[in-house]
Design an enzyme around this catalytic site. Structure first.
Site, PDB file in Angstrom:
ATOM      1  N   ARG A  94       0.820  -1.216   0.000  1.00  0.00           N
ATOM      2  CA  ARG A  94       0.000   0.000   0.000  1.00  0.00           C
ATOM      3  C   ARG A  94       0.850   1.260   0.000  1.00  0.00           C
ATOM      4  O   ARG A  94       0.609   2.192   0.753  1.00  0.00           O
ATOM      5  CB  ARG A  94      -0.914   0.003   1.221  1.00  0.00           C
ATOM      6  CG  ARG A  94      -1.914  -1.125   1.222  1.00  0.00           C
ATOM      7  CD  ARG A  94      -2.844  -1.030   2.379  1.00  0.00           C
ATOM      8  NE  ARG A  94      -3.759  -2.159   2.407  1.00  0.00           N
ATOM      9  CZ  ARG A  94      -4.580  -2.410   3.392  1.00  0.00           C
ATOM     10  NH1 ARG A  94      -4.617  -1.612   4.447  1.00  0.00           N
ATOM     11  NH2 ARG A  94      -5.377  -3.459   3.341  1.00  0.00           N
ATOM     12  N   CYS A  95       1.834   1.292  -0.845  1.00  0.00           N
ATOM     13  CA  CYS A  95       2.803   2.378  -0.910  1.00  0.00           C
ATOM     14  C   CYS A  95       2.731   3.013  -2.288  1.00  0.00           C
ATOM     15  O   CYS A  95       2.386   2.347  -3.263  1.00  0.00           O
ATOM     16  CB  CYS A  95       4.201   1.801  -0.643  1.00  0.00           C
ATOM     17  SG  CYS A  95       5.583   2.945  -0.815  1.00  0.00           S
ATOM     18  N   GLY A  96       3.082   4.281  -2.379  1.00  0.00           N
ATOM     19  CA  GLY A  96       3.148   4.928  -3.682  1.00  0.00           C
ATOM     20  C   GLY A  96       4.165   4.272  -4.600  1.00  0.00           C
ATOM     21  O   GLY A  96       4.083   4.408  -5.823  1.00  0.00           O
ATOM     22  N   THR A 112       4.603   0.967  -4.701  1.00  0.00           N
ATOM     23  CA  THR A 112       4.178  -0.417  -4.912  1.00  0.00           C
ATOM     24  C   THR A 112       4.215  -0.851  -6.382  1.00  0.00           C
ATOM     25  O   THR A 112       4.536  -2.013  -6.653  1.00  0.00           O
ATOM     26  CB  THR A 112       2.782  -0.654  -4.291  1.00  0.00           C
ATOM     27  OG1 THR A 112       2.885  -0.414  -2.882  1.00  0.00           O
ATOM     28  CG2 THR A 112       2.278  -2.062  -4.523  1.00  0.00           C
TER      29      THR A 112
END
Length: 176
Positions: A48-50, A52
């Site tokens: 759930r990371c930018g 990803t």
């Protein structure tokens, strides 16, 4: 904890990931010896990371160089903004369904602090291009491990897995 050291034939010790004990994403022992003789890109990952979408590029690299002695090793970590909160099953399903990930994944671990896994005790002594050593700064920091198990390069989280400097380092680290 501390850095794990392997004694070479000539009596010189060196840090090596091969002596580290870790489980795979399903909780079974993952023998890092399977990577001996290969180049391995170890990456702390989060769903759930930018950053990803790097999963997709990592998978492309894994497929592109697999037959030449290369693998990506994904290491889930929830220490950065709680961006990997899922269970092992949720992480596996997300990676497979969203990015077609086939490269090996470890159990979810801590990469910084008192609970830092021994794998990252070994990796984090290597400086990146700017000279940074020590703590991981964010998700998707990359360590290129050579065929002998030593870290040969470190790349920051925002460095794309297919950036020219990463690809050049991978190609230089591939076994002859």
């Amino acid at each position: 904890m501390g850095i794990n050291v392997e004694l070479l034939e000539d009596g010189v010790s060196q840090s090596s990931i091969y002596v580290v004990q870790i489980a795979d994403l399903q909780g079974k022992p993952l023998d890092l010896e399977q990577f001996r003789g290969s180049a391995t890109l170890v990456v702390n990952v989060a769903s759930r990371c930018g950053l990803t979408p790097q999963y997709g590029v990592l998978e492309q690299l894994h497929e592109r160089y697999a037959d030449r002695g290369f693998s990506v090793l994904g290491v889930p970590c929830n220490q950065f903004g709680g961006q990997e909160p899922g269970t092992a099953e949720e992480i596996s399903e997300f990676c497979s369904a969203t990015y077609g990930v086939t490269f090996p994944m470890t159990e979810k671990i801590e990469v910084n602090g008192e609970g830092r896994h021994p794998l990252y005790e070994t990796l984090t002594v290597e400086p990146d291009a700017e000279g940074h050593t020590g703590d991981i700064r964010w998700n998707f920091e990359k360590f290129l491990v050579g065929a002998d198990g030593t870290v040969v390069a470190r790349f920051g989280p925002r460095t794309a897995p297919d950036a020219p400097e990463v690809v050049a380092a991978i190609e230089a680290a591939l076994p002859a």
